[in-house]
Design a protein around this motif. Structure first.
Motif, mmCIF file in Angstrom:
data_model
loop_
_atom_site.group_PDB
_atom_site.id
_atom_site.type_symbol
_atom_site.label_atom_id
_atom_site.label_comp_id
_atom_site.label_asym_id
_atom_site.label_seq_id
_atom_site.Cartn_x
_atom_site.Cartn_y
_atom_site.Cartn_z
ATOM 1 N N ALA A 132 -3.057 8.497 3.316
ATOM 2 C CA ALA A 132 -3.186 7.228 2.596
ATOM 3 C C ALA A 132 -1.836 6.676 2.166
ATOM 4 C CB ALA A 132 -4.078 7.416 1.372
ATOM 5 N N GLY A 133 -0.835 7.527 2.063
ATOM 6 C CA GLY A 133 0.484 7.096 1.610
ATOM 7 C C GLY A 133 1.443 6.716 2.721
ATOM 8 N N LEU A 134 1.022 6.836 3.977
ATOM 9 C CA LEU A 134 1.902 6.518 5.100
ATOM 10 C C LEU A 134 1.960 5.014 5.363
ATOM 11 C CD1 LEU A 134 0.900 9.345 7.601
ATOM 12 C CD2 LEU A 134 2.940 9.248 6.167
ATOM 13 N N GLU A 135 3.028 4.582 5.996
ATOM 14 C CA GLU A 135 3.207 3.167 6.312
ATOM 15 C C GLU A 135 2.087 2.619 7.186
ATOM 16 O OE1 GLU A 135 5.490 0.637 5.476
ATOM 17 O OE2 GLU A 135 5.759 2.083 3.864
ATOM 18 N N VAL A 136 1.594 3.456 8.095
ATOM 19 C CA VAL A 136 0.564 2.996 9.023
ATOM 20 C C VAL A 136 -0.746 2.679 8.306
ATOM 21 C CG1 VAL A 136 -0.424 5.256 9.595
ATOM 22 C CG2 VAL A 136 -0.331 3.458 11.344
ATOM 23 N N ALA A 137 -0.897 3.168 7.065
ATOM 24 C CA ALA A 137 -2.102 2.896 6.274
ATOM 25 C C ALA A 137 -1.912 1.735 5.305
ATOM 26 C CB ALA A 137 -2.509 4.146 5.492
ATOM 27 N N ASN A 138 -0.723 1.161 5.288
ATOM 28 C CA ASN A 138 -0.386 0.100 4.351
ATOM 29 C C ASN A 138 -0.624 -1.278 4.981
ATOM 30 O OD1 ASN A 138 0.712 -1.649 2.499
ATOM 31 N ND2 ASN A 138 2.726 -0.669 2.437
ATOM 32 N N LYS A 188 -7.036 -1.933 1.831
ATOM 33 C CA LYS A 188 -6.074 -1.072 1.155
ATOM 34 C C LYS A 188 -6.562 0.378 1.115
ATOM 35 C CE LYS A 188 -4.529 -4.842 -1.847
ATOM 36 N NZ LYS A 188 -4.389 -5.306 -3.255
ATOM 37 N N PRO A 189 -5.631 1.346 1.084
ATOM 38 C CA PRO A 189 -6.013 2.761 1.027
ATOM 39 C C PRO A 189 -6.953 3.096 -0.119
ATOM 40 C CG PRO A 189 -3.688 2.573 1.530
ATOM 41 C CD PRO A 189 -4.167 1.179 1.212
ATOM 42 N N GLU A 190 -6.733 2.466 -1.274
ATOM 43 C CA GLU A 190 -7.603 2.761 -2.420
ATOM 44 C C GLU A 190 -9.031 2.275 -2.198
ATOM 45 O OE1 GLU A 190 -4.669 -0.559 -3.751
ATOM 46 O OE2 GLU A 190 -4.640 1.284 -2.535
ATOM 47 N N GLU A 191 -9.193 1.261 -1.351
ATOM 48 C CA GLU A 191 -10.536 0.779 -1.029
ATOM 49 C C GLU A 191 -11.260 1.731 -0.080
ATOM 50 O OE1 GLU A 191 -10.760 -3.877 -0.856
ATOM 51 O OE2 GLU A 191 -8.912 -3.265 0.176
ATOM 52 N N LEU A 192 -10.495 2.579 0.573
ATOM 53 C CA LEU A 192 -11.070 3.534 1.522
ATOM 54 C C LEU A 192 -11.337 4.898 0.882
ATOM 55 C CD1 LEU A 192 -8.719 2.795 4.560
ATOM 56 C CD2 LEU A 192 -11.121 2.125 4.358
ATOM 57 N N SER A 193 -10.860 5.080 -0.335
ATOM 58 C CA SER A 193 -10.905 6.397 -0.966
ATOM 59 C C SER A 193 -12.317 6.972 -1.070
ATOM 60 C CB SER A 193 -10.279 6.327 -2.360
ATOM 61 O OG SER A 193 -10.255 7.604 -2.961
ATOM 62 N N HIS A 194 -13.267 6.166 -1.555
ATOM 63 C CA HIS A 194 -14.625 6.699 -1.735
ATOM 64 C C HIS A 194 -15.300 6.955 -0.383
ATOM 65 C CE1 HIS A 194 -15.793 2.534 -0.897
ATOM 66 N NE2 HIS A 194 -17.027 2.954 -0.737
ATOM 67 N N PRO A 199 -7.988 -0.314 9.971
ATOM 68 C CA PRO A 199 -8.411 -0.832 8.666
ATOM 69 C C PRO A 199 -7.261 -1.505 7.908
ATOM 70 C CG PRO A 199 -9.439 1.284 9.047
ATOM 71 C CD PRO A 199 -8.443 1.085 10.169
ATOM 72 N N ALA A 200 -6.061 -0.933 8.010
ATOM 73 C CA ALA A 200 -4.912 -1.536 7.333
ATOM 74 C C ALA A 200 -4.603 -2.907 7.906
ATOM 75 C CB ALA A 200 -3.692 -0.622 7.455
ATOM 76 N N ALA A 201 -4.680 -3.042 9.231
ATOM 77 C CA ALA A 201 -4.427 -4.333 9.879
ATOM 78 C C ALA A 201 -5.481 -5.364 9.485
ATOM 79 C CB ALA A 201 -4.399 -4.157 11.396
ATOM 80 N N LEU A 245 -10.495 10.977 8.871
ATOM 81 C CA LEU A 245 -9.460 10.524 7.947
ATOM 82 C C LEU A 245 -8.359 9.762 8.677
ATOM 83 C CD1 LEU A 245 -9.133 13.673 5.629
ATOM 84 C CD2 LEU A 245 -10.342 11.533 5.149
ATOM 85 N N ALA A 246 -8.006 10.231 9.861
ATOM 86 C CA ALA A 246 -6.982 9.547 10.649
ATOM 87 C C ALA A 246 -7.427 8.137 11.018
ATOM 88 C CB ALA A 246 -6.661 10.352 11.906
ATOM 89 N N PHE A 247 -8.675 7.986 11.415
ATOM 90 C CA PHE A 247 -9.197 6.667 11.787
ATOM 91 C C PHE A 247 -9.211 5.718 10.590
ATOM 92 C CE2 PHE A 247 -11.927 8.916 15.225
ATOM 93 C CZ PHE A 247 -10.815 9.007 16.043
ATOM 94 N N LEU A 248 -9.585 6.241 9.433
ATOM 95 C CA LEU A 248 -9.620 5.404 8.229
ATOM 96 C C LEU A 248 -8.229 4.929 7.836
ATOM 97 C CD1 LEU A 248 -12.171 7.264 5.890
ATOM 98 C CD2 LEU A 248 -12.488 5.023 6.986
ATOM 99 N N TYR A 249 -7.236 5.800 8.024
ATOM 100 C CA TYR A 249 -5.899 5.484 7.547
ATOM 101 C C TYR A 249 -4.927 5.092 8.652
ATOM 102 C CZ TYR A 249 -7.650 7.143 3.092
ATOM 103 O OH TYR A 249 -8.387 7.281 1.934
#
Length: 264
Positions: free
Chosen positions: A239-245, A60-66, A54-56, A116-120
């Motif tokens: 959500a705060g890791l580099e791989v999720a950015n 953004k992590p905030e878009e995945l929050s809900h 998703p990051a690639a 959660l891992a797949f999302l982030y």
């Protein structure tokens, strides 16, 4: 590691392996991401998310929050209902109910961990494994669960692994890092910590199950009070890791003049 924690670590790893073999535990990454992202993002974005992450795909992590919160609510509802039903028989029936309840609890821990891992930004976790999970998979799951339980060292270890994945923009996890070197002893310490916590949880739930029907309410309440907050802790951390950015995956082009200057 002392003998008590070593025994606790072995007990937890046994429970984890047993939970991983239960039906429905392993999440199909592609199917989950398509279903979770398809209602909000375009087909092109979803396809990129499945192919890479998703990051690639620029999410953004905030878009995945809900989306993550919805998955947590779903798994929390299921595991709480199972725990409550397991507590209804009461009395001596608890001797058989507690181990089954424990396995189901960690089965849902594994389910939400994967989602959660797949999302982030993490790739297939159970890929290439059959009935038994391999050491790399097991150790990564232990670290993820360690983050949920607040085990010392778990967050630092996962951060190091995540940075390796992000730096290489890799599809595969750095397996050697999970079975050798500085991270491996941390895995064992985290497993011991979780094992001790798990033993205390068995006692707490076992006592509640002695009281028929009321025990079911107590057991379900304990599960809800522990499961959902731990899931949210893992969510916020991942959500705060580099791989999720998404910025990690932006290709930085070199200006033409810089290239010409270099060639000159």
């Amino acid at each position: 590691m002392d003998e008590e924690k070593k025994d606790a670590a072995q007990s937890f790893e046994l429970v984890l392996s047993s939970a991983a073999r239960l039906p429905g535990v392993r999440i199909d990454r592609e199917k989950y991401l398509v279903g979770a992202l398809g209602k909000k993002f375009s087909l092109e974005v979803v396809a990129t998310a499945v192919e890479s992450s998703p990051a690639a795909a620029g999410i953004k992590p905030e878009e995945l929050s809900h989306i993550a919160d919805a998955s947590i609510r779903y798994e929390s509802t299921k595991v709480t209902a199972i725990s409550a039903v397991a507590g209804i028989p009461g009395g001596f029936a608890m001797a058989g109910a507690v181990p089954a309840d424990l396995a189901q609890y960690f089965a849902h821990v594994l389910r939400i961990t994967q989602k959660l891992a797949f999302l982030y930004g993490w790739d297939h976790i159970f890929e290439g494994t059959e009935e038994e999970i391999d050491d790399e998979t097991k150790n990564l799951l232990i670290l993820f669960i360690g983050v949920m339980f607040g085990a010392n060292g778990a967050t630092d270890a996962v951060t190091k692994i995540s940075n390796q994945v992000a730096a290489a923009v890799a599809r595969k996890l750095p397996q050697k890092a999970l079975t050798k070197g500085a991270i491996y002893p941390i895995v064992k310490k985290v497993a011991g910590y979780i094992g001790v916590k798990m033993t205390k949880d068995i006692f707490a739930k076992g006592v509640s199950k002695v009281i028929p029907f009321i025990g079911g309410v107590i057991s379900g309440g304990i599960t809800l009070a522990t499961y959902a907050p731990m899931c949210l802790k893992l969510k916020d951390y991942l959500a705060g890791l580099e791989v999720a950015n998404p910025d990690t995956y932006v290709v930085k082009t070199i200006a033409v003049e810089d290239v010409e200057e270099y060639e000159a």
